[in-house]
Design a protein around this motif. Structure first.
Motif, PDB file in Angstrom:
ATOM      1  N   ILE A 147       0.832  -1.208   0.000  1.00 54.87           N
ATOM      2  CA  ILE A 147       0.000   0.000   0.000  1.00 54.87           C
ATOM      3  C   ILE A 147       0.867   1.259   0.000  1.00 54.87           C
ATOM      4  CG2 ILE A 147      -1.612   1.374   1.409  1.00 54.87           C
ATOM      5  CD1 ILE A 147      -2.810  -1.346   2.347  1.00 54.87           C
ATOM      6  N   GLN A 148       1.843   1.308   0.896  1.00 53.25           N
ATOM      7  CA  GLN A 148       2.695   2.495   0.997  1.00 53.25           C
ATOM      8  C   GLN A 148       3.538   2.684  -0.264  1.00 53.25           C
ATOM      9  OE1 GLN A 148       2.447   4.852   3.278  1.00 53.25           O
ATOM     10  NE2 GLN A 148       0.849   3.668   4.282  1.00 53.25           N
ATOM     11  N   SER A 149       4.003   1.594  -0.852  1.00 52.01           N
ATOM     12  CA  SER A 149       4.786   1.699  -2.092  1.00 52.01           C
ATOM     13  C   SER A 149       3.942   2.274  -3.221  1.00 52.01           C
ATOM     14  CB  SER A 149       5.343   0.336  -2.504  1.00 52.01           C
ATOM     15  OG  SER A 149       6.308  -0.089  -1.598  1.00 52.01           O
ATOM     16  N   LEU A 150       2.705   1.815  -3.321  1.00 53.94           N
ATOM     17  CA  LEU A 150       1.823   2.345  -4.364  1.00 53.94           C
ATOM     18  C   LEU A 150       1.498   3.818  -4.122  1.00 53.94           C
ATOM     19  CD1 LEU A 150      -0.483  -0.757  -4.862  1.00 53.94           C
ATOM     20  CD2 LEU A 150       1.075   0.219  -6.558  1.00 53.94           C
ATOM     21  N   ARG A 151       1.312   4.195  -2.869  1.00 54.61           N
ATOM     22  CA  ARG A 151       1.084   5.620  -2.550  1.00 54.61           C
ATOM     23  C   ARG A 151       2.299   6.461  -2.916  1.00 54.61           C
ATOM     24  NH1 ARG A 151      -1.750   5.049   3.356  1.00 54.61           N
ATOM     25  NH2 ARG A 151      -3.807   4.463   2.605  1.00 54.61           N
ATOM     26  N   GLU A 152       3.470   5.928  -2.569  1.00 51.62           N
ATOM     27  CA  GLU A 152       4.711   6.638  -2.906  1.00 51.62           C
ATOM     28  C   GLU A 152       4.866   6.748  -4.424  1.00 51.62           C
ATOM     29  OE1 GLU A 152       7.256   8.155  -0.993  1.00 51.62           O
ATOM     30  OE2 GLU A 152       5.655   8.045   0.477  1.00 51.62           O
ATOM     31  N   TRP A 153       4.503   5.693  -5.151  1.00 51.11           N
ATOM     32  CA  TRP A 153       4.573   5.720  -6.615  1.00 51.11           C
ATOM     33  C   TRP A 153       3.663   6.814  -7.155  1.00 51.11           C
ATOM     34  CZ3 TRP A 153       0.521   4.501 -10.082  1.00 51.11           C
ATOM     35  CH2 TRP A 153       0.882   4.491 -11.425  1.00 51.11           C
ATOM     36  N   GLN A 154       2.436   6.908  -6.591  1.00 54.91           N
ATOM     37  CA  GLN A 154       1.508   7.953  -7.035  1.00 54.91           C
ATOM     38  C   GLN A 154       2.100   9.339  -6.817  1.00 54.91           C
ATOM     39  OE1 GLN A 154      -1.875   6.513  -4.648  1.00 54.91           O
ATOM     40  NE2 GLN A 154      -3.103   6.701  -6.506  1.00 54.91           N
ATOM     41  N   LYS A 155       2.683   9.563  -5.638  1.00 61.32           N
ATOM     42  CA  LYS A 155       3.294  10.875  -5.350  1.00 61.32           C
ATOM     43  C   LYS A 155       4.464  11.135  -6.281  1.00 61.32           C
ATOM     44  CE  LYS A 155       3.509  10.639  -0.682  1.00 61.32           C
ATOM     45  NZ  LYS A 155       3.956  11.072   0.618  1.00 61.32           N
ATOM     46  N   TRP A 156       5.260  10.106  -6.490  1.00 64.05           N
ATOM     47  CA  TRP A 156       6.469  10.216  -7.307  1.00 64.05           C
ATOM     48  C   TRP A 156       6.118  10.564  -8.751  1.00 64.05           C
ATOM     49  CZ3 TRP A 156       8.585   5.990 -10.567  1.00 64.05           C
ATOM     50  CH2 TRP A 156       9.885   6.253 -11.006  1.00 64.05           C
ATOM     51  N   LYS A 157       5.074   9.929  -9.291  1.00 64.11           N
ATOM     52  CA  LYS A 157       4.680  10.164 -10.687  1.00 64.11           C
ATOM     53  C   LYS A 157       3.799  11.399 -10.848  1.00 64.11           C
ATOM     54  CE  LYS A 157       5.438   7.497 -13.759  1.00 64.11           C
ATOM     55  NZ  LYS A 157       6.496   7.484 -14.754  1.00 64.11           N
ATOM     56  N   GLY A 158       3.086  11.777  -9.773  1.00 67.68           N
ATOM     57  CA  GLY A 158       2.214  12.954  -9.852  1.00 67.68           C
ATOM     58  C   GLY A 158       1.129  12.778 -10.893  1.00 67.68           C
ATOM     59  N   LYS A 159       0.981  13.767 -11.788  1.00 69.61           N
ATOM     60  CA  LYS A 159      -0.075  13.699 -12.801  1.00 69.61           C
ATOM     61  C   LYS A 159       0.195  12.627 -13.843  1.00 69.61           C
ATOM     62  CE  LYS A 159       1.744  17.085 -15.994  1.00 69.61           C
ATOM     63  NZ  LYS A 159       1.379  17.948 -17.059  1.00 69.61           N
ATOM     64  N   ASP A 160       1.422  12.112 -13.893  1.00 75.93           N
ATOM     65  CA  ASP A 160       1.762  11.065 -14.861  1.00 75.93           C
ATOM     66  C   ASP A 160       1.440   9.662 -14.359  1.00 75.93           C
ATOM     67  OD1 ASP A 160       2.714  12.959 -16.686  1.00 75.93           O
ATOM     68  OD2 ASP A 160       4.691  12.974 -15.744  1.00 75.93           O
ATOM     69  N   ALA A 161       0.912   9.539 -13.155  1.00 76.15           N
ATOM     70  CA  ALA A 161       0.505   8.231 -12.623  1.00 76.15           C
ATOM     71  C   ALA A 161      -0.813   7.853 -13.284  1.00 76.15           C
ATOM     72  CB  ALA A 161       0.357   8.300 -11.110  1.00 76.15           C
ATOM     73  N   LYS A 162      -0.805   6.761 -14.028  1.00 75.99           N
ATOM     74  CA  LYS A 162      -1.982   6.330 -14.776  1.00 75.99           C
ATOM     75  C   LYS A 162      -2.338   4.886 -14.436  1.00 75.99           C
ATOM     76  CE  LYS A 162      -2.016  10.078 -17.422  1.00 75.99           C
ATOM     77  NZ  LYS A 162      -2.792  11.177 -16.963  1.00 75.99           N
ATOM     78  N   VAL A 163      -3.619   4.594 -14.455  1.00 76.25           N
ATOM     79  CA  VAL A 163      -4.084   3.230 -14.235  1.00 76.25           C
ATOM     80  C   VAL A 163      -3.543   2.320 -15.329  1.00 76.25           C
ATOM     81  CG1 VAL A 163      -6.131   1.755 -14.166  1.00 76.25           C
ATOM     82  CG2 VAL A 163      -6.136   3.941 -12.988  1.00 76.25           C
ATOM     83  N   ALA A 164      -3.455   2.839 -16.544  1.00 72.53           N
ATOM     84  CA  ALA A 164      -2.914   2.045 -17.657  1.00 72.53           C
ATOM     85  C   ALA A 164      -1.492   1.566 -17.346  1.00 72.53           C
ATOM     86  CB  ALA A 164      -2.927   2.867 -18.942  1.00 72.53           C
ATOM     87  N   ASP A 165      -0.713   2.400 -16.659  1.00 76.12           N
ATOM     88  CA  ASP A 165       0.648   2.006 -16.270  1.00 76.12           C
ATOM     89  C   ASP A 165       0.614   0.856 -15.275  1.00 76.12           C
ATOM     90  OD1 ASP A 165       1.655   4.047 -17.856  1.00 76.12           O
ATOM     91  OD2 ASP A 165       1.790   5.465 -16.185  1.00 76.12           O
ATOM     92  N   LEU A 166      -0.349   0.903 -14.338  1.00 74.01           N
ATOM     93  CA  LEU A 166      -0.485  -0.184 -13.369  1.00 74.01           C
ATOM     94  C   LEU A 166      -0.823  -1.498 -14.061  1.00 74.01           C
ATOM     95  CD1 LEU A 166      -2.516   1.655 -10.563  1.00 74.01           C
ATOM     96  CD2 LEU A 166      -0.161   0.851 -10.391  1.00 74.01           C
ATOM     97  N   ILE A 167      -1.766  -1.440 -14.994  1.00 72.73           N
ATOM     98  CA  ILE A 167      -2.180  -2.652 -15.713  1.00 72.73           C
ATOM     99  C   ILE A 167      -1.029  -3.192 -16.551  1.00 72.73           C
ATOM    100  CG2 ILE A 167      -3.732  -3.526 -17.518  1.00 72.73           C
ATOM    101  CD1 ILE A 167      -5.842  -1.509 -16.371  1.00 72.73           C
ATOM    102  N   LYS A 168      -0.321  -2.304 -17.246  1.00 73.16           N
ATOM    103  CA  LYS A 168       0.824  -2.738 -18.061  1.00 73.16           C
ATOM    104  C   LYS A 168       1.901  -3.375 -17.184  1.00 73.16           C
ATOM    105  CE  LYS A 168       4.292  -1.046 -21.375  1.00 73.16           C
ATOM    106  NZ  LYS A 168       5.288  -1.955 -20.878  1.00 73.16           N
TER     107      LYS A 168
END
Length: 194
Positions: A147-168
């Motif tokens: 959970i914390q890693s995914l939250r950190e990933w969201q913060k790290w990517k900012g507006k570039d964090a996309k669900v499509a990236d998660l699925i890929k």
């Protein structure tokens, strides 16, 4: 409410008596002996440190050193997130719809990805150092690490964090069933809103 004071208050409530004693010892050169003897809680200690200007929202070096000395990696991570959050507030965030989709995708991922979470995070390009910090902060809780890693990933990517990236990333590391479940949940969500 001041977010830094709220953070210090939460730190205070999570300190054991021995940790408070260790922190008082570390503060001897900042706070007088008489004042230190009167300290009965982390809140009081942090109050004195704020008065002495030894810590502040924009000056957390001493606080970080103290937390490191008592080996409270979880609190160090929260402090780091606070500092990064203050810096990141100016950064652009994903739109509301993307955030909603991410929340659903992350819930499905957390329910279905176990010990393979590091492989997923590497596939997302998440830095190894950040993963190590999360593991140090939550050493015995695999779900919280994810959970914390995914939250950190969201913060790290900012507006570039996309669900499509998660699925890929899920597909890239062979977690196709989880990717299918994420897509199913998102499809179900989109049909419910129509």
């Amino acid at each position: 409410m001041d977010p830094f004071l709220a953070l210090l208050h939460s730190f205070s409530s999570s300190l054991s008596e021995s940790e408070l004693s260790d922190l008082k010892f570390l503060c001897q050169h900042k706070i007088g002996k008489r004042k230190l003897e009167s300290v009965r809680s982390g809140r009081e200690l942090f109050g004195f440190l704020l008065e002495q200007r030894a810590i502040a929202a924009d000056s957390v070096g001493f606080l970080e050193t103290m937390l490191k000395a008592i080996k409270r990696e979880d609190l160090m991570l929260r402090l780091e997130q606070f500092v990064e959050g203050a810096e990141d507030n100016a950064a652009e965030q994903p739109d509301v719809n993307e955030k909603r989709l991410q929340k659903v995708a992350i819930e499905v991922i957390c329910e279905n990805v176990g010990k393979d979470w590091k492989r997923l995070m590497r596939s997302l390009g998440f830095p190894e150092v950040k993963m190590d910090r999360v593991v140090a902060a939550y050493p015995f809780n695999l779900l919280e690490q994810l959970i914390q890693s995914l939250r950190e990933w969201q913060k790290w990517k900012g507006k570039d964090a996309k669900v499509a990236d998660l699925i890929k990333a899920l597909r890239d590391c062979g977690l196709n069933l989880v990717a299918d479940r994420v897509e199913q949940k998102l499809l179900q969500m989109s049909t419910e809103t129509k």
